[in-house]
Design an enzyme around this catalytic site. Sequence first.
Site, PDB file in Angstrom:
ATOM      1  CD  GLU A  49      -2.991  -1.409   2.227  1.00 38.86           C
ATOM      2  OE1 GLU A  49      -2.508  -1.390   3.136  1.00 38.86           O
ATOM      3  OE2 GLU A  49      -4.127  -1.316   2.061  1.00 38.86           O
ATOM      4  CB  THR A 219      -8.383  -1.011 -19.909  1.00 41.52           C
ATOM      5  OG1 THR A 219      -8.416  -0.827 -21.552  1.00 41.52           O
ATOM      6  CG2 THR A 219      -9.885  -0.975 -19.219  1.00 41.52           C
ATOM      7  NE  ARG A 228      -9.872  -8.690 -17.567  1.00 36.12           N
ATOM      8  CZ  ARG A 228     -10.726  -8.522 -18.761  1.00 36.12           C
ATOM      9  NH1 ARG A 228      -9.939  -9.692 -19.910  1.00 36.12           N
ATOM     10  NH2 ARG A 228     -11.418  -8.051 -19.135  1.00 36.12           N
TER      11      ARG A 228
END
Length: 432
Positions: A49, A219, A228
């Site tokens: 994170e 994307t 993806r």
Amino acid sequence: MKRDEKIFDLIRQEKERQMHGIELIASENFVSEQVLEAMGSVMTNKYAEGYPGKRYYGGCQIVDQSEQIAIDRACQLFNATFANVQPHSGAQANMAVMQALLEPGDTFMGLDLSHGGHLSHGSPVNASGMLYKPVAYHVAKETGRVDYDEMEKIALECHPKLIIAGASAYSRDWDYKRMREIADKVGAVLMADVSHPAGLIAKGLLNDPLEYCHIITTTTHKTLRGPRGGMILIRHDFEDPRGRKTPKGETKMMSALINSAVFPGIQGGPLEHVIASKAVAFGEALSDEYMEYIQQVRKNAAFMARAFMDKGYDVISGGTDNHSMLIDLRGKFPEITGKMVENTLVLADITVNKNMVPFDTRSPFLTSGLRVGTPAITTRGLKQDKMAVIVELIDDVISDINPETKTASEAKINAVRAEVNKMMKDYPLFAW
Ligand code: DSN
């Protein structure tokens, strides 16, 4: 631990399906073995994170490097100065931009979903349409192209804070210059969601959105041929239009606001295995080999659109500038729906998706259209000489559909499937 044969058998079956069929879904592609390898790597084990050099966990010294490489390559591809490569998808990237820019209830504009727009550009069933106030612009009925005059008129009426260029089913290039003029007139930020044509833009085959747009989202798995995922890019950073301040009293910059919106705003730990894989794909996209590929994608699409029109199909806007086309079935087959065609073609190992066409008279579940694209078959190695052959096979199946039974005869489906499987044998998945 016992090997999970059940799931691995399904993965094997999916690979077979991909190998035997003709894949024409405009948003799909086949990644390289190294992109696949990076995605299935030990990077998945790492929590990270935060951003490179500023994490909330120890042990990030390696993933810091791969994420930084992904950022640098993304910036090089699109001539940007800022990239956030953490969005898990294109919809997440769009959500993050909205969170960074808008307050709940703020007005923004996007292309109508039924005219080719995307769910995350303001559909009432998507967070973008629930939290904010979307106002749609459209394509013109006569041309099938975005109606910029209407867009300007609507913008002057509703004063949006954000205008989104970009679509899910639109085969023409965008006039970003005109859109920036409109955005400037009403004080809106201009964003382009280039998820579909990203690869063509990166290689200079379409207009450069970052010349005029403040922000782009994309994307990474469509024409870009990566794993993806999503990302957000900026070329010229700019001050927060809402005037929010840093603790030092300076106006915040949009890049910082976007980073905060992605994490901790809407996401937790980044998918470092996917980010490593994005880095590999971006490296591939920077190559001359990819340039040849993406030129062929466009050439194939142009040939395929021509072949459909020669067979009497109505291709919206009369052709394509990019990798995709939208076909209105109503002209040639008024009784046949997109759903019937999608379901029947899949039995013949040809995959397309049903799609609403502008001013459709049928629901999104039935639709009157088909969306077709060439990124995946071009990766398999098919060239323009095969486009008319594929259209012939598709037309053969559609012509045999009985609106009562909603499908074609078994004999026709079997015959076409045999042709499809025979043809695709010559184009192995990883031969390229
Ligand atoms: N589902 C993607 C597409 O097919 O265009 C958009 O999210």
